[in-house]
Motif scaffolding. Sequence first.
Motif, PDB file in Angstrom:
ATOM      1  N   ARG A 149      15.323  97.965 -77.182  1.00 35.55           N
ATOM      2  CA  ARG A 149      16.740  97.618 -77.355  1.00 35.55           C
ATOM      3  C   ARG A 149      17.631  98.680 -76.731  1.00 35.55           C
ATOM      4  NH1 ARG A 149      15.275  96.362 -82.607  1.00 35.55           N
ATOM      5  NH2 ARG A 149      16.346  98.240 -83.380  1.00 35.55           N
ATOM      6  N   GLY A 150      17.258  99.944 -76.924  1.00 36.18           N
ATOM      7  CA  GLY A 150      18.050 101.025 -76.349  1.00 36.18           C
ATOM      8  C   GLY A 150      18.051 100.990 -74.837  1.00 36.18           C
ATOM      9  N   LEU A 151      16.890 100.712 -74.234  1.00 36.40           N
ATOM     10  CA  LEU A 151      16.794 100.607 -72.779  1.00 36.40           C
ATOM     11  C   LEU A 151      17.720  99.521 -72.251  1.00 36.40           C
ATOM     12  CD1 LEU A 151      15.339 101.285 -70.048  1.00 36.40           C
ATOM     13  CD2 LEU A 151      13.665  99.530 -70.665  1.00 36.40           C
ATOM     14  N   LEU A 152      17.715  98.391 -72.914  1.00 32.26           N
ATOM     15  CA  LEU A 152      18.529  97.263 -72.467  1.00 32.26           C
ATOM     16  C   LEU A 152      20.022  97.546 -72.663  1.00 32.26           C
ATOM     17  CD1 LEU A 152      16.403  94.295 -73.875  1.00 32.26           C
ATOM     18  CD2 LEU A 152      16.331  95.321 -71.595  1.00 32.26           C
ATOM     19  N   GLN A 153      20.368  98.123 -73.796  1.00 31.27           N
ATOM     20  CA  GLN A 153      21.780  98.411 -74.061  1.00 31.27           C
ATOM     21  C   GLN A 153      22.303  99.511 -73.148  1.00 31.27           C
ATOM     22  OE1 GLN A 153      20.989  97.616 -78.726  1.00 31.27           O
ATOM     23  NE2 GLN A 153      22.841  98.755 -78.302  1.00 31.27           N
ATOM     24  N   ASN A 154      21.468 100.496 -72.848  1.00 32.34           N
ATOM     25  CA  ASN A 154      21.881 101.532 -71.910  1.00 32.34           C
ATOM     26  C   ASN A 154      22.119 100.964 -70.521  1.00 32.34           C
ATOM     27  OD1 ASN A 154      21.787 103.532 -73.850  1.00 32.34           O
ATOM     28  ND2 ASN A 154      19.696 104.177 -73.334  1.00 32.34           N
ATOM     29  N   GLY A 155      21.440  99.860 -70.214  1.00 30.24           N
ATOM     30  CA  GLY A 155      21.637  99.194 -68.936  1.00 30.24           C
ATOM     31  C   GLY A 155      22.799  98.217 -68.941  1.00 30.24           C
ATOM     32  N   GLY A 156      23.532  98.139 -70.064  1.00 27.45           N
ATOM     33  CA  GLY A 156      24.742  97.325 -70.116  1.00 27.45           C
ATOM     34  C   GLY A 156      24.629  96.014 -70.843  1.00 27.45           C
ATOM     35  N   LEU A 157      23.464  95.694 -71.402  1.00 24.83           N
ATOM     36  CA  LEU A 157      23.313  94.423 -72.107  1.00 24.83           C
ATOM     37  C   LEU A 157      23.903  94.537 -73.508  1.00 24.83           C
ATOM     38  CD1 LEU A 157      22.014  91.628 -71.540  1.00 24.83           C
ATOM     39  CD2 LEU A 157      19.990  92.432 -72.769  1.00 24.83           C
ATOM     40  N   PRO A 158      24.703  93.567 -73.944  1.00 26.46           N
ATOM     41  CA  PRO A 158      25.292  93.631 -75.286  1.00 26.46           C
ATOM     42  C   PRO A 158      24.219  93.700 -76.369  1.00 26.46           C
ATOM     43  CG  PRO A 158      26.399  91.967 -73.957  1.00 26.46           C
ATOM     44  CD  PRO A 158      25.204  92.416 -73.173  1.00 26.46           C
ATOM     45  N   GLU A 159      24.554  94.356 -77.458  1.00 26.13           N
ATOM     46  CA  GLU A 159      23.601  94.608 -78.547  1.00 26.13           C
ATOM     47  C   GLU A 159      22.983  93.313 -79.081  1.00 26.13           C
ATOM     48  OE1 GLU A 159      23.513  96.722 -82.997  1.00 26.13           O
ATOM     49  OE2 GLU A 159      25.308  96.795 -81.741  1.00 26.13           O
ATOM     50  N   GLU A 160      23.811  92.302 -79.307  1.00 24.59           N
ATOM     51  CA  GLU A 160      23.305  91.050 -79.876  1.00 24.59           C
ATOM     52  C   GLU A 160      22.312  90.373 -78.941  1.00 24.59           C
ATOM     53  OE1 GLU A 160      25.024  86.691 -81.355  1.00 24.59           O
ATOM     54  OE2 GLU A 160      26.400  88.360 -80.995  1.00 24.59           O
ATOM     55  N   THR A 161      22.624  90.366 -77.647  1.00 24.11           N
ATOM     56  CA  THR A 161      21.729  89.737 -76.667  1.00 24.11           C
ATOM     57  C   THR A 161      20.435  90.529 -76.549  1.00 24.11           C
ATOM     58  OG1 THR A 161      23.683  89.014 -75.449  1.00 24.11           O
ATOM     59  CG2 THR A 161      21.559  88.856 -74.321  1.00 24.11           C
ATOM     60  N   ALA A 162      20.539  91.856 -76.508  1.00 23.96           N
ATOM     61  CA  ALA A 162      19.341  92.694 -76.442  1.00 23.96           C
ATOM     62  C   ALA A 162      18.446  92.445 -77.646  1.00 23.96           C
ATOM     63  CB  ALA A 162      19.744  94.157 -76.361  1.00 23.96           C
ATOM     64  N   ALA A 163      19.037  92.344 -78.829  1.00 23.87           N
ATOM     65  CA  ALA A 163      18.250  92.113 -80.045  1.00 23.87           C
ATOM     66  C   ALA A 163      17.524  90.777 -79.979  1.00 23.87           C
ATOM     67  CB  ALA A 163      19.159  92.173 -81.263  1.00 23.87           C
ATOM     68  N   ARG A 164      18.180  89.759 -79.430  1.00 28.95           N
ATOM     69  CA  ARG A 164      17.542  88.447 -79.326  1.00 28.95           C
ATOM     70  C   ARG A 164      16.324  88.489 -78.414  1.00 28.95           C
ATOM     71  NH1 ARG A 164      21.385  85.766 -77.069  1.00 28.95           N
ATOM     72  NH2 ARG A 164      20.496  85.239 -75.040  1.00 28.95           N
ATOM     73  N   TYR A 165      16.461  89.146 -77.267  1.00 25.38           N
ATOM     74  CA  TYR A 165      15.329  89.244 -76.351  1.00 25.38           C
ATOM     75  C   TYR A 165      14.192  90.055 -76.968  1.00 25.38           C
ATOM     76  CZ  TYR A 165      18.439  87.494 -72.638  1.00 25.38           C
ATOM     77  OH  TYR A 165      19.289  86.735 -71.873  1.00 25.38           O
ATOM     78  N   VAL A 166      14.533  91.150 -77.626  1.00 22.93           N
ATOM     79  CA  VAL A 166      13.503  91.999 -78.223  1.00 22.93           C
ATOM     80  C   VAL A 166      12.765  91.265 -79.332  1.00 22.93           C
ATOM     81  CG1 VAL A 166      13.103  94.100 -79.574  1.00 22.93           C
ATOM     82  CG2 VAL A 166      14.620  94.160 -77.594  1.00 22.93           C
ATOM     83  N   ASP A 167      13.482  90.528 -80.163  1.00 20.43           N
ATOM     84  CA  ASP A 167      12.832  89.769 -81.236  1.00 20.43           C
ATOM     85  C   ASP A 167      11.793  88.809 -80.683  1.00 20.43           C
ATOM     86  OD1 ASP A 167      14.241  91.050 -83.206  1.00 20.43           O
ATOM     87  OD2 ASP A 167      15.720  89.455 -83.496  1.00 20.43           O
ATOM     88  N   ARG A 168      12.106  88.186 -79.562  1.00 24.66           N
ATOM     89  CA  ARG A 168      11.152  87.255 -78.957  1.00 24.66           C
ATOM     90  C   ARG A 168       9.928  87.996 -78.425  1.00 24.66           C
ATOM     91  NH1 ARG A 168      12.132  81.790 -76.191  1.00 24.66           N
ATOM     92  NH2 ARG A 168      10.276  81.484 -74.933  1.00 24.66           N
ATOM     93  N   LEU A 169      10.150  89.169 -77.850  1.00 25.33           N
ATOM     94  CA  LEU A 169       9.041  89.929 -77.277  1.00 25.33           C
ATOM     95  C   LEU A 169       8.195  90.627 -78.332  1.00 25.33           C
ATOM     96  CD1 LEU A 169      10.656  91.465 -74.072  1.00 25.33           C
ATOM     97  CD2 LEU A 169       9.090  89.534 -74.245  1.00 25.33           C
ATOM     98  N   ARG A 170       8.622  90.625 -79.576  1.00 25.77           N
ATOM     99  CA  ARG A 170       7.812  91.192 -80.649  1.00 25.77           C
ATOM    100  C   ARG A 170       6.720  90.245 -81.118  1.00 25.77           C
ATOM    101  NH1 ARG A 170      11.435  92.646 -85.352  1.00 25.77           N
ATOM    102  NH2 ARG A 170       9.518  93.586 -86.173  1.00 25.77           N
ATOM    103  N   LYS A 171       6.751  88.986 -80.638  1.00 18.98           N
ATOM    104  CA  LYS A 171       5.679  88.048 -80.960  1.00 18.98           C
ATOM    105  C   LYS A 171       4.370  88.556 -80.360  1.00 18.98           C
ATOM    106  CE  LYS A 171       8.327  84.799 -82.887  1.00 18.98           C
ATOM    107  NZ  LYS A 171       9.674  85.302 -82.629  1.00 18.98           N
ATOM    108  N   PRO A 172       3.236  88.286 -81.001  1.00 18.06           N
ATOM    109  CA  PRO A 172       1.943  88.801 -80.517  1.00 18.06           C
ATOM    110  C   PRO A 172       1.688  88.451 -79.044  1.00 18.06           C
ATOM    111  CG  PRO A 172       1.684  87.851 -82.701  1.00 18.06           C
ATOM    112  CD  PRO A 172       3.090  87.526 -82.257  1.00 18.06           C
TER     113      PRO A 172
END
Length: 281
Positions: free
Chosen positions: A167-190
């Motif tokens: 999430r920090g990598l994505l937000q540091n690159g300019g992605l909004p927090e809410e959008t970054a969290a959504r992508y990360v949640d999906r990538l936490r799947k096995p």
Amino acid sequence: MRQFQNDGLTFDVRDGGPPDGEPVVLLHGFPQDCSAFDRVAPLLHDAGLRTLAPDQRGYSPGARPRGRSPYRLRAVTGDVLALLDAAGLQSAHVVGHDWGGAVAWALGAWHPERVRTLTALSTPHPAAAGRAVLTSDQGLRSSYMAAFQVPVVPERLMLARDGAALRGLLQNGGLPEETAARYVDRLRKPGALSAALAWYRAIPLAARDSVGRVSVPTLHVWSTGDAFLGPAATAMTRRHVTGPYRLEVLDGVPHWIPELAAERTAELVVEHVRTAVGAPG
């Protein structure tokens, strides 16, 4: 369409807009999914265009083969050809962002008969990117790709503490927090993050998949706020296009063009499509 198959895999896809509209394929990159175009697609629909937005290989739960070889550019490009076939389309306009842009470039070079127009968001031509790594600060900008080559460790680091590092990598690159969290949640799947990183881990195999010059009408959209892709490769991209070419620069916009500049992106795509419709070839 909600799904299509290729290579024994099942892909999810969002099919929207008028069924008889000019078809536009929307290809996301890392670590996105088709929702990256959620703000762009409705604007294209309003302009009379049909959109097909797949979750690409590694991102669709039914399309996560193990290893790196299944994620070579030839393989992921074949998925888009299978999508066109499943939709009954001989060709379509192709829009790609980030890794989706690399797929779009490859389609334009290898299968020009299937690509009505090409729009690359952020991503330079692969050959220009390779050259820029050696001659500019692009090597430093792309250093994270080398780190991704290490097995297992990047997944553990990025997903620790509920994915805080990613999430920090994505937000540091300019992605909004809410959008970054959504992508990360999906990538936490096995297996999801390993499959997404396999695109990077297949880079050493790229010598077999050289992308040549592109002859289809091409729009390249780059943004000055991009922390990952610099101006050097963007400037060199024109050398690799033999057909009509236009570069559009978005001032101050970060890497995440579909999410953060949706209205301008849609305007440019609609204009590009309409300019090419009915043109010879």
